[in-house]
Design an enzyme around this catalytic site. Structure first.
Site, short mmCIF file in Angstrom:
data_model
loop_
_atom_site.label_atom_id
_atom_site.label_comp_id
_atom_site.label_asym_id
_atom_site.label_seq_id
_atom_site.Cartn_x
_atom_site.Cartn_y
_atom_site.Cartn_z
CG ASN A 1 -0.64 -0.55 2.31
OD1 ASN A 1 0.19 -1.71 2.33
ND2 ASN A 1 -0.23 0.67 3.40
CB THR B 1 -28.32 -8.06 9.91
OG1 THR B 1 -29.20 -8.68 11.09
CG2 THR B 1 -29.32 -7.41 8.45
CB CYS C 1 -0.83 6.41 11.50
SG CYS C 1 -0.16 7.33 11.39
N1 PLP Z 1 -4.48 -3.88 3.74
C1 PLP Z 1 -3.61 -3.32 2.69
C2 PLP Z 1 -2.64 -3.66 2.08
C3 PLP Z 1 -4.17 -2.16 3.24
O1 PLP Z 1 -4.13 -0.53 2.69
C4 PLP Z 1 -5.39 -1.45 3.82
C5 PLP Z 1 -6.39 -0.29 4.65
O2 PLP Z 1 -5.33 0.54 4.38
C6 PLP Z 1 -6.03 -2.79 4.32
C7 PLP Z 1 -5.19 -3.68 4.51
C8 PLP Z 1 -7.76 -2.62 5.81
O3 PLP Z 1 -8.45 -2.36 5.01
P1 PLP Z 1 -9.71 -2.01 5.40
O4 PLP Z 1 -9.57 -0.51 5.40
O5 PLP Z 1 -10.59 -2.23 5.35
O6 PLP Z 1 -9.66 -2.65 6.62
#
Ligand code: PLP
Length: 387
Positions: free
Chosen positions: A154, A241, A326
Site C-alpha cells: 500500500n 445481519t 495512520c
Molecule cells: N491491507 C492493505 C494493504 C490496506 O491498504 C488496507 C487499508 O488501508 C487494509 C488491508 C485494511 O483494509 P480495511 O480498511 O478494509 O480494513
C-alpha cells in the site's frame, strides 16, 4: 473562489464510483433483511447474492467461496487463524510467517500467539526474500505454516512474488493468505494465478463504500472457528445481519473496476515520475526498480520533510499521503521503508501519490506545479514565474 480539491490518495480510500452509489441508494430506499422469508427479505437476499457473484468474478472464486466482512482488517482477523485448513494443510497450521512490509491489518497476527509469528525480511526493493521464506518453512521441524504475503504494498505499490511463494509454502504443507486489497480491481488478480488459498479484499479501495470487504477462498479451503458468532449468516463464517447497501456498493464497484484501467494509470504514473525527475534529479522513487502497481508512486527528496510538504500541498488543494496513513493523523515512521533499509533521513521525507478511476493528467500536472512551488520555498530558491 478556491480551486477544487485534487485527490491523489487512492490507496488510503477512493471516491465512490457512480455505479456503487446508485446500487447503494437503491438498497437504502428499500427495506428487507436477507434472512427474512417474505418478498422484501428475498429481494435483499438477491442483492447480496448478486454482489457475491460479482466479487467472486473479480478474483476468479466460486460465489459460495466469498464471505462478506466489515473490511479487510476483519477479513485478516478471520483468516489468520491456526484453524484455517486447505488441501495442502488439511489439519490446519501451527505458525504464521508474515512479510515485513505487510499492512498493520495483517502484521497484527490475529489469532496466532506472538511466539508463533515470524517476520520475514524483504530486499532493498521491498520484495520478499524467498531464501528467507524457504529457511523459515524448514524451521520448527517443517511444521505447517501459514504465510501472509500481500499482492501489492500500500505504501510503495511493490508487487510480491505470490505465485512462487505459494509453491514453496504448499510444498512444505502450508497455506498462503494474500492481502489483495491494493491489487484486486487495479490489475488482474486471480486466486488461481496468485496461488493464494485465501485473498483479502476491501471495497473502499476500488470505488466502493468503506466498512465492507470480503474473504475469498480457493477450492477446498475451509475457514476455521468463526470470529463473529450469532445468527449464522455467511454460512456461519460471519454472523450478523448483512450490510446490504455496502455489499451492493462493493459488488457494483467491481463491475466498474476494469483491468484495462491499468494502462491509463500507468501513463499517469509515467507522467508523474518523469515530471519529478525533471524537477529534481535527487528525487528517488521507492521500489522504482521492480514491478509496482500502476497507480502508486512513493518518493522522497533528500532534506525535505514529508510533514511540511504535506501541509503545503494540502493548503494548495492537494490530498497526498506521507508513507502510510495512520489512525492518529500523525506522520509515523514507515515500517515498510525501514524494512527496505531506507535511511531514516530519507524516509522522513517520503510522500505517496496514488491515483485511481477519477484521476487525470491535469491532476498530475497540478501536483507537479504545487510540489515545485513547495520545494522551492523549502529550499528558499526563486519561485517560478507564473505563465
Ligand atoms: N491491507 C492493505 C494493504 C490496506 O491498504 C488496507 C487499508 O488501508 C487494509 C488491508 C485494511 O483494509 P480495511 O480498511 O478494509 O480494513
Amino acid at each position: 473562489m478556491s480551486a477544487p480539491r485534487c485527490y491523489l490518495d487512492y490507496n488510503a480510500t477512493t471516491p465512490l464510483r457512480p455505479g456503487a452509489r446508485a446500487a447503494m441508494v437503491a438498497v437504502l430506499e428499500a427495506t428487507g433483511n436477507p434472512s427474512s422469508i417474505h418478498a422484501e427479505g428475498r429481494a435483499a437476499r438477491r442483492v447480496v447474492e448478486q454482489a457475491r457473484a460479482q466479487v467472486a468474478a473479480l478474483v476468479g472464486a466460486a460465489a459460495d467461496a466469498i464471505v462478506f466482512t466489515a473490511g479487510a482488517t476483519e477479513g485478516a482477523a478471520l483468516a489468520l487463524s491456526p484453524t484455517l485448513a486447505g488441501p495442502t494443510a488439511p489439519r490446519g497450521v501451527r505458525r504464521l510467517l508474515v512479510c515485513a512490509t505487510e499492512h498493520a491489518a495483517v502484521r497484527h497476527g490475529h489469532r496466532f500467539a506472538e511466539a508463533d509469528v515470524t517476520v520475514l525480511p524483504v530486499d532493498r526493493h521491498g520484495v520478499l526474500r524467498l531464501d528467507a521464506l524457504a529457511s523459515a518453512l524448514a524451521d520448527d521441524g517443517g511444521s505447517p505454516a501459514l504465510l501472509a504475503l500481500q499482492a501489492a504494498n500500500n505504501e510503495t505499490g511493490v508487487l510480491q512474488p505470490t505465485r512462487v511463494a505459494a509453491q514453496l509454502v504448499h510444498a512444505a504443507g502450508g497455506l498462503l493468505v494474500c492481502d489483495a486489497v491494493q491489487m484486486a480491481g487495479r490489475m488482474p488478480f486471480g486466486l488461481e494465478e496468485s496461488g493464494a488459498d485465501v485473498a483479502l479484499l476491501s471495497s473502499h479501495k476500488i470505488g466502493g463504500p468503506q466498512g465492507v470487504g470480503a474473504v475469498a477462498l480457493a477450492p477446498g479451503v475451509v475457514l476455521g472457528a468463526a470470529l463473529v458468532r450469532g445468527g449464522g449468516q455467511e454460512r456461519g463464517a460471519r454472523s450478523g445481519t448483512e450490510n446490504v447497501a455496502g455489499i451492493a456498493g462493493f459488488g457494483a464497484a467491481t463491475l466498474e473496476s476494469r483491468d484495462s484501467e491499468s494502462d491509463r494509470l500507468a501513463a499517469l504514473q509515467h507522467r508523474l515520475e518523469h515530471g519529478l525527475a525533471a524537477l529534481d534529479a535527487e528525487a528517488s522513487v521507492f521500489g522504482g526498480a521492480v514491478a509496482r502497481l500502476p497507480n502508486t508512486t512513493a518518493f522522497a527528496v533528500p532534506g525535505m520533510a514529508a510533514e511540511t510538504l504535506l501541509i503545503a500541498l494540502d493548503l494548495a488543494g492537494l490530498a497526498v499521503s506521507s508513507g502510510s496513513a495512520c489512525a492518529s493523523g500523525k506522520v509515523a515512521r514507515s515500517h515498510v521503508l525501514d524494512a527496505m533499509g531506507v535511511p531514516a533521513i530519507l524516509a522522513q521525507g517520503a510522500l505517496r501519490l496514488s491515483t485511481g478511476w477519477a484521476s487525470t493528467a491535469a491532476d498530475i500536472d497540478r501536483f507537479l506545479t504545487a510540489f515545485d512551488v513547495a520545494r522551492r520555498r523549502m529550499r528558499k530558491g526563486p519561485l517560478p514565474i507564473a505563465a
